[in-house]
Design a protein around this motif. Sequence first.
Motif, PDB file in Angstrom:
ATOM      1  N   ILE A  63      72.795  31.431  58.492  1.00  0.00           N
ATOM      2  CA  ILE A  63      73.795  32.499  58.603  1.00  0.00           C
ATOM      3  C   ILE A  63      73.069  33.817  58.797  1.00  0.00           C
ATOM      4  CG2 ILE A  63      75.468  31.285  57.140  1.00  0.00           C
ATOM      5  CD1 ILE A  63      74.670  33.134  54.847  1.00  0.00           C
ATOM      6  N   GLU A  64      73.814  34.842  59.199  1.00  0.00           N
ATOM      7  CA  GLU A  64      73.223  36.164  59.370  1.00  0.00           C
ATOM      8  C   GLU A  64      74.202  37.215  58.877  1.00  0.00           C
ATOM      9  OE1 GLU A  64      74.232  36.913  64.070  1.00  0.00           O
ATOM     10  OE2 GLU A  64      72.455  35.726  63.565  1.00  0.00           O
ATOM     11  N   THR A  65      73.673  38.249  58.251  1.00  0.00           N
ATOM     12  CA  THR A  65      74.494  39.335  57.723  1.00  0.00           C
ATOM     13  C   THR A  65      74.361  40.549  58.625  1.00  0.00           C
ATOM     14  OG1 THR A  65      74.175  38.558  55.446  1.00  0.00           O
ATOM     15  CG2 THR A  65      74.934  40.824  55.740  1.00  0.00           C
ATOM     16  N   ARG A  66      75.492  41.083  59.016  1.00  0.00           N
ATOM     17  CA  ARG A  66      75.510  42.277  59.856  1.00  0.00           C
ATOM     18  C   ARG A  66      75.996  43.441  59.022  1.00  0.00           C
ATOM     19  NH1 ARG A  66      78.624  39.329  64.923  1.00  0.00           N
ATOM     20  NH2 ARG A  66      77.094  37.598  65.163  1.00  0.00           N
ATOM     21  N   THR A  71      79.346  38.459  57.055  1.00  0.00           N
ATOM     22  CA  THR A  71      78.397  37.356  57.217  1.00  0.00           C
ATOM     23  C   THR A  71      78.908  36.387  58.278  1.00  0.00           C
ATOM     24  OG1 THR A  71      77.780  37.537  54.880  1.00  0.00           O
ATOM     25  CG2 THR A  71      77.183  35.506  56.012  1.00  0.00           C
ATOM     26  N   PHE A  72      78.015  35.973  59.169  1.00  0.00           N
ATOM     27  CA  PHE A  72      78.389  35.135  60.300  1.00  0.00           C
ATOM     28  C   PHE A  72      77.513  33.894  60.354  1.00  0.00           C
ATOM     29  CE2 PHE A  72      79.687  39.391  61.149  1.00  0.00           C
ATOM     30  CZ  PHE A  72      80.842  39.321  61.915  1.00  0.00           C
ATOM     31  N   LEU A  73      78.088  32.808  60.890  1.00  0.00           N
ATOM     32  CA  LEU A  73      77.315  31.599  61.122  1.00  0.00           C
ATOM     33  C   LEU A  73      76.363  31.887  62.273  1.00  0.00           C
ATOM     34  CD1 LEU A  73      76.980  28.663  60.216  1.00  0.00           C
ATOM     35  CD2 LEU A  73      78.618  28.014  61.980  1.00  0.00           C
ATOM     36  N   SER A  74      75.092  31.623  62.042  1.00  0.00           N
ATOM     37  CA  SER A  74      74.075  31.977  63.029  1.00  0.00           C
ATOM     38  C   SER A  74      74.313  31.255  64.355  1.00  0.00           C
ATOM     39  CB  SER A  74      72.684  31.623  62.493  1.00  0.00           C
ATOM     40  OG  SER A  74      71.705  31.833  63.481  1.00  0.00           O
ATOM     41  N   SER A  75      74.027  31.974  65.428  1.00  0.00           N
ATOM     42  CA  SER A  75      74.149  31.386  66.766  1.00  0.00           C
ATOM     43  C   SER A  75      72.791  30.965  67.295  1.00  0.00           C
ATOM     44  CB  SER A  75      74.790  32.391  67.729  1.00  0.00           C
ATOM     45  OG  SER A  75      74.049  33.602  67.748  1.00  0.00           O
TER      46      SER A  75
END
Length: 215
Positions: A63-66, A71-75
């Motif tokens: 995942i990645e935090t912006r 928080t988003f599922l990593s692409s």
Amino acid sequence: MDKKQENKKVFLEIVKQLRALIKDEGIQPGEKLPSERVLSERLNVGRSSVREALRSLELLGLIETRHGGGTFLSSGQSHQLVEILASFILQENKSIDDVHTTRRMHEKEAIRVICSNRSLRSLPVWESLFMKLELEDGIIRDLLLRELIIASGNRLALKIWIQLAAYSAVPLKKYSTKEEKPMLQMLLKSMQLGYEEEALRAYENWIRYINNSSS
């Protein structure tokens, strides 16, 4: 069950539930995850526990935090490796022992890489850690181990090591004792001199001491 084992069990359960939630809701790479507050309520655990689990998944690249965006599922392309590693780590008993063994393999390989490279042996961090031992008697154990992995220059190994080290968090995050001081000094000086065999022996003695004192 002691507190360390209980904390580990809670952490593993949260990670399992998070992964199940992502799968059940069909969250796709690039899509947003529920907020910490929502996850805390849905998983029935404290927000600090959710935050710790999310941080571990972020360190692995799942995942990645912006900033300001959630928080988003990593692409990224690391999902297959993450799933393999996570599935393995989330096992119990013998698999957990193997996790510790794998962590130590990364640490020993980092020592070998450093000993074989003059520029890495000469990094100022080693003398800084040595002086810290001299002046303060102790250092946080995982500070040295993390520096070993960072210095080896393998970013993938660092990501994997961070996750593996989470399962030794209690003993590794403590300050080293006076009994550990000569072992750590031997490790640091042997690395600086490029003496691989001596450095590995000092490392093994140190890890054995930590394991014995934690049992």
